[in-house]
Design an enzyme around this catalytic site. Structure first.
Site, PDB file in Angstrom:
ATOM      1  N   GLY A  13    -104.124   0.741   6.410  1.00  0.00           N
ATOM      2  CA  GLY A  13    -104.390   1.872   7.308  1.00  0.00           C
ATOM      3  C   GLY A  13    -105.744   2.492   7.066  1.00  0.00           C
ATOM      4  O   GLY A  13    -105.878   3.712   6.926  1.00  0.00           O
ATOM      5  N   SER A 145     -97.735  12.415  -1.507  1.00  0.00           N
ATOM      6  CA  SER A 145     -98.187  13.703  -0.947  1.00  0.00           C
ATOM      7  C   SER A 145     -97.581  14.818  -1.783  1.00  0.00           C
ATOM      8  O   SER A 145     -96.479  14.644  -2.336  1.00  0.00           O
ATOM      9  CB  SER A 145     -97.687  13.830   0.497  1.00  0.00           C
ATOM     10  OG  SER A 145     -97.791  15.178   0.937  1.00  0.00           O
ATOM     11  N   TYR A 158     -90.698  13.148   6.197  1.00  0.00           N
ATOM     12  CA  TYR A 158     -91.981  12.865   5.526  1.00  0.00           C
ATOM     13  C   TYR A 158     -91.830  13.095   4.012  1.00  0.00           C
ATOM     14  O   TYR A 158     -92.230  12.251   3.203  1.00  0.00           O
ATOM     15  CB  TYR A 158     -93.053  13.783   6.120  1.00  0.00           C
ATOM     16  CG  TYR A 158     -94.457  13.530   5.607  1.00  0.00           C
ATOM     17  CD1 TYR A 158     -95.199  12.449   6.064  1.00  0.00           C
ATOM     18  CD2 TYR A 158     -95.044  14.385   4.672  1.00  0.00           C
ATOM     19  CE1 TYR A 158     -96.484  12.213   5.599  1.00  0.00           C
ATOM     20  CE2 TYR A 158     -96.331  14.169   4.209  1.00  0.00           C
ATOM     21  CZ  TYR A 158     -97.044  13.090   4.676  1.00  0.00           C
ATOM     22  OH  TYR A 158     -98.325  12.850   4.210  1.00  0.00           O
TER      23      TYR A 158
END
Ligand code: NAI
Length: 251
Positions: A13, A145, A158
């Site tokens: 990505g 994250s 997420y």
């Protein structure tokens, strides 16, 4: 001093954002870079990035491939080994967010986030450890994250995917440490990219900035510096760890 001379790195990505920053930083430090992008609309950007990396004097190539798809990931890594000879570093960066409160979160939204963010890390890691086992060395850097550490209202899928990455990272570090393959995670806070565009404006921005001791969003380059450290031999005695890049938010 160049930290990744003669190394081959995969970055998923990487047509924009943090992935692009990591690909550039690695090339600047002498790594050959094989990177992926997913959508047709990113093809031009991916091509431009490939040229930019080549201009830094390294070998670079982009592949349009879906990191969430096991078979595509397998053939991508096989291609990289054929063309680049080996894989020394893998940065599992590809990710999406589909934020919604649990009451409204549909099974499809849940599954898409888990598939793209978490399955992709399994898919790529499973493939890159073959050349790494042969070489008896390697460094895997997974992009988690701080939401995976702290959680956040409206981001259950997420957060679950990013927390899953941390559990996966620690397990692989324990499984493969004896073969000198290291596996670490980075946990960015709020980084200025397309993913956080909506947080960077007006009142929303102010409410987020209030929570960050350093008083600003981070940059892709600052995130890439942490990935560089974990990818390189500078971190040769570090594995199974999570490094937050969050301006002090996670303290
Ligand atoms: P971005 O949206 O700019 O970049 C994500 C990249 O992943 C895009 O190029 C996208 O096309 C690609 N991608 C998405 N699904 C893919 C798939 N199935 N296969 C291959 N590529 C795919 O976002 P950003 O901010 O650069 O995010 C990069 C990573 O950093 C993500 O994993 C994200 O969750 C994570 N992150 C970002 C933070 C931020 O504040 N921007 C904070 C914490 C983590």
């Amino acid at each position: 001093m160049k930290l990744l001379e003669n190394k081959t790195a995969i970055v998923t990505g990487a047509a924009r954002g943090i992935g692009e920053g990591i690909a550039c930083k690695f090339a600047e430090h002498g790594a050959n870079v094989a990177f992926t992008y997913i959508s047709d609309s990113s093809a031009e950007k991916a091509h431009a990035l490939q040229l930019k990396l080549e201009a830094m004097g390294v070998k670079a190539k982009s592949w349009q491939t879906n990191a969430a798809d096991y078979a595509q990931s397998e053939s991508f890594v096989n291609d990289v080994v054929k063309e680049f000879g080996t894989v020394d570093i893998c940065v599992n960066n590809a990710g999406i967010s589909k934020d919604n409160l649990l009451l409204r979160l549909t099974p499809d939204q849940w599954e898409e986030v888990i598939r793209v963010n978490l399955n992709s890390v399994y898919n790529l890691t499973k493939q890159v450890i073959r050349p790494m086992l042969k070489a008896r060395s390697g460094s895997i850097v997974n992009v988690s994250s701080i939401i995976g550490i702290k959680g956040n209202a409206g981001q259950a899928s997420y957060a679950a995917s990013k927390a899953g990455i941390i559990g996966f990272t620690k397990s692989i570090a324990q499984e493969l440490g004896s073969r000198s393959i290291r596996c670490n995670a980075i946990a960015p806070g709020f980084i200025e990219t397309d993913m956080t565009q909506y947080l960077q404006e007006g009142e929303i921005s102010k409410s987020f900035l209030d929570k960050i001791p350093l008083g600003r969003f981070g940059t892709s380059e600052e995130t890439a510096n942490a990935a560089l450290f974990l990818a390189s031999d500078m971190s040769s005695y570090i594995t199974g760890q999570v490094l937050s890049i969050c301006g002090g938010m996670n303290t």
